[in-house]
Design a protein around this motif. Structure first.
Motif, PDB file in Angstrom:
ATOM      1  N   VAL A  13     -22.441  25.896   9.712  1.00 34.74           N
ATOM      2  CA  VAL A  13     -21.873  26.238  11.014  1.00 34.74           C
ATOM      3  C   VAL A  13     -20.378  26.467  10.881  1.00 34.74           C
ATOM      4  N   VAL A  16     -19.435  29.846   9.693  1.00 36.38           N
ATOM      5  CA  VAL A  16     -19.625  30.913  10.672  1.00 36.38           C
ATOM      6  C   VAL A  16     -19.069  30.504  12.030  1.00 36.38           C
ATOM      7  N   TRP A  19     -19.117  32.758  15.268  1.00 40.14           N
ATOM      8  CA  TRP A  19     -20.395  33.351  15.650  1.00 40.14           C
ATOM      9  C   TRP A  19     -20.541  33.625  17.143  1.00 40.14           C
ATOM     10  N   PRO A  30     -32.273  31.902  16.820  1.00 41.18           N
ATOM     11  CA  PRO A  30     -32.230  33.017  15.883  1.00 41.18           C
ATOM     12  C   PRO A  30     -33.636  33.447  15.466  1.00 41.18           C
ATOM     13  N   TRP A  50     -28.471  28.894  20.825  1.00 36.43           N
ATOM     14  CA  TRP A  50     -27.315  29.038  21.715  1.00 36.43           C
ATOM     15  C   TRP A  50     -27.766  28.863  23.163  1.00 36.43           C
ATOM     16  N   LYS A  75     -23.218  26.789  21.039  1.00 35.90           N
ATOM     17  CA  LYS A  75     -24.174  26.470  19.981  1.00 35.90           C
ATOM     18  C   LYS A  75     -24.717  25.058  20.149  1.00 35.90           C
ATOM     19  N   LYS A 155     -24.780  35.561  12.561  1.00 27.21           N
ATOM     20  CA  LYS A 155     -25.520  34.419  13.082  1.00 27.21           C
ATOM     21  C   LYS A 155     -27.019  34.671  13.159  1.00 27.21           C
ATOM     22  N   ASP A 156     -27.421  35.938  13.112  1.00 27.38           N
ATOM     23  CA  ASP A 156     -28.816  36.266  13.366  1.00 27.38           C
ATOM     24  C   ASP A 156     -29.170  37.572  12.673  1.00 27.38           C
ATOM     25  N   PRO A 280     -27.698  33.899   7.962  1.00 23.37           N
ATOM     26  CA  PRO A 280     -28.489  33.621   9.174  1.00 23.37           C
ATOM     27  C   PRO A 280     -29.721  32.741   8.942  1.00 23.37           C
TER      28      PRO A 280
END
Length: 513
Positions: A13, A16, A19, A30, A50, A75, A155-156, A280
């Protein structure tokens, strides 16, 4: 283990941190979470996503309920207690809205990564029509991560889990599928396969860029990329300035230049694939990873001795699962056969791969020096490749009593102008293929001039090597070529690992960029 995984997820985390972007009113997860997914059994399970900052989020799965709140960036994450293999189950995630995942299985999850030989599809492999027609395994689940190259942490991704069937298996990684199928047929538990391979990719693209920047060994490599990046930015600015000026003057704009984004967004730029493809998925519970890559780094094989272990360590550190199993495929034989012994960048890359077993715990190598094709860098026989990988996993991680490691060089003794070599992992003794005498050995004296050698099996784990042209041998090499002619196997059919007894500088010793 729970604290370790939580720490790993927190590290991912942190990588990123940028994100989240705008707050989301709806709970969202995700793409690695979805219908038909497989969760790793017997392991604390990270679930994340999220929501609106401060929003209450509840995750329900297999009799467990976890509640948390969306953070300041929206998040959230929870950790579920380990679950035994089984299913199908349902996972429900709720906040202001509810997300329900159906047909969730719990079993064994493996990442299938690397370049084109891992990406190579079932549809392009040997007997593809038969393999596809037989791919009726509803308890094997497949997901592929699209190829996104970027310096911006993602993130995805766009993708979804699919049930393995004749309709879905064709585009999937052949090595990945055959590996997973072998595990499923042997263990009898669900198997989930995450395919994130990218053809032509270089190892440095799979490594967090900050890891490379922290090590002086990669100074030249990064400097070369910084030059390209500056050139790209300068060219981009010049084009945009010219375009704006032309518009202000009412003139036709300049013709678009050759788009350098293929380089900037490609699969060689350090960190690109780590950020765009791997990141991701980091934190999702896995058993381990299988890897088939190295062709793109063969010209810098000595560098790969450190680069490859660095990549593995970086993945393990961020995943937070300790030293999870990591098994790779050694490069196959490729390119024309050479009439005389000589140097080979591909041989040096294979050597670098083999060295990694000694460098890092819980690693292993599937040797396929017999499965390549001189005219094709993508040999179609992926089934045997996958089965050799599966031997490592089944023996080391699942307690199946089978041989799994190819014979490896251990020691040498010189006497009377001959060399006696001793090997480890020679299950069932040596078994030459096609002809009775061992082939593939070369020998040299202090002058470092190699000639083909004669060889004789003199024990279950010993081979004697000599040549009338070398009276005082100093080094022996086996299968040391791009595409060697060699024929030694263990009694269970695993090929002898290519090796050399010397450490004389190779042709890639000074290549750094």
């Amino acid at each position: 283990m729970r604290n370790l995984r939580a720490a790993g997820l927190a590290a991912a985390v942190a990588v990123v941190g940028g994100w989240a972007g705008p707050a989301r009113a709806d709970v969202k997860l995700p793409a690695i979470f979805g219908d038909h997914m497989v969760l790793q059994r017997s392991l604390p399970l990270n679930v994340w996503g999220w929501a609106e900052p401060g929003e209450d989020v509840t995750v329900k799965f297999h009799g467990q309920t976890r509640t948390t709140k969306g953070g300041g960036d929206g998040k959230w994450s929870v950790v579920l207690e380990p679950v035994a293999a089984g299913g199908p189950f349902e996972m429900v995630v709720s906040g202001k809205n509810t997300v329900t995942f159906n047909d969730v299985l719990v079993g064994e999850v493996w990442v299938c990564s690397g370049q084109s030989n891992m990406q190579w599809s079932v549809a392009g492999s040997t007997d593809a029509d038969l393999e596809i027609a037989a791919a009726k395994f509803p308890n094997i689940r497949l997901i592929s991560v699209p190829q996104v190259g970027t310096q911006e942490p993602q993130k995805d991704f766009k993708g979804q889990w699919k049930v393995c069937s004749p309709e879905t298996v064709g585009p999937f990684s052949a090595v990945g599928y055959f590996f997973g199928r072998q595990l499923y047929e042997t263990l009898g538990v669900p198997v989930g396969l995450i395919n994130d391979a990218w053809g032509g990719s270089a190892c440095e693209a799979w490594v967090p860029r900050e890891k490379l920047a922290a090590d002086p060994k990669y100074k030249d490599l990064l400097a070369s990329w910084e030059e390209r990046e500056k050139g790209y930015e300068a060219a981009k600015k010049a084009y945009e300035d010219a375009k704006a000026q032309a518009k202000a003057e009412g003139k036709p704009g300049p013709k678009p230049q050759d788009d350098p984004d293929g380089l900037m967004k490609g699969n060689h730029r350090p960190g690109n694939i780590f950020n765009g493809v791997l990141l991701p998925t980091i934190g999702y519970g896995i058993k381990g990873a299988i890897w088939y890559q190295g062709e793109s780094n063969a010209g810098r094989a000595y560098q790969y001795r450190d680069l490859f272990p660095l990549m593995i360590q970086a993945w393990r550190e961020l995943w937070g699962q300790g030293n999870f199993p990591f098994y790779w495929v050694q490069l196959a034989d490729f390119l024309p056969e050479k009439p005389e012994p000589g140097d080979s960048s591909w041989a040096e890359l294979r050597e670098a791969q083999t060295m990694t077993i000694r460098r890092l715990p819980n690693t292993g190598e599937a040797v396929i020096i017999d499965l390549g094709e001189a005219k094709d860098i993508h040999p179609k026989n992926k089934l045997d490749v996958a089965q050799r990988l599966a031997r490592w996993a089944l023996a080391r991680d699942y307690g199946v009593n089978i041989p799994y490691q190819s014979p490896t060089y251990k020691a040498m003794e010189k006497h009377d102008g001959k060399v006696v070599l001793t090997f480890d992992h020679v299950a069932g003794g040596f078994a030459p293929f096609d002809v009775a005498e061992p082939r593939g050995f070369a020998i040299a004296g202090a002058d470092k001039k190699f000639v083909w050698a004669q060889a004789k099996i003199v024990g279950p784990d010993k081979i004697e090597v000599w040549s009338d042209k070398v009276s005082q041998p100093e080094s022996v090499r086996y299968a040391w070529a791009d595409n060697p002619v060699c024929n030694l196997y263990s009694g269970v059919g695993l090929p002898l690992t290519p090796f050399r007894t010397d450490d004389w500088p190779g042709v890639t010793a000074n290549a750094t960029r």
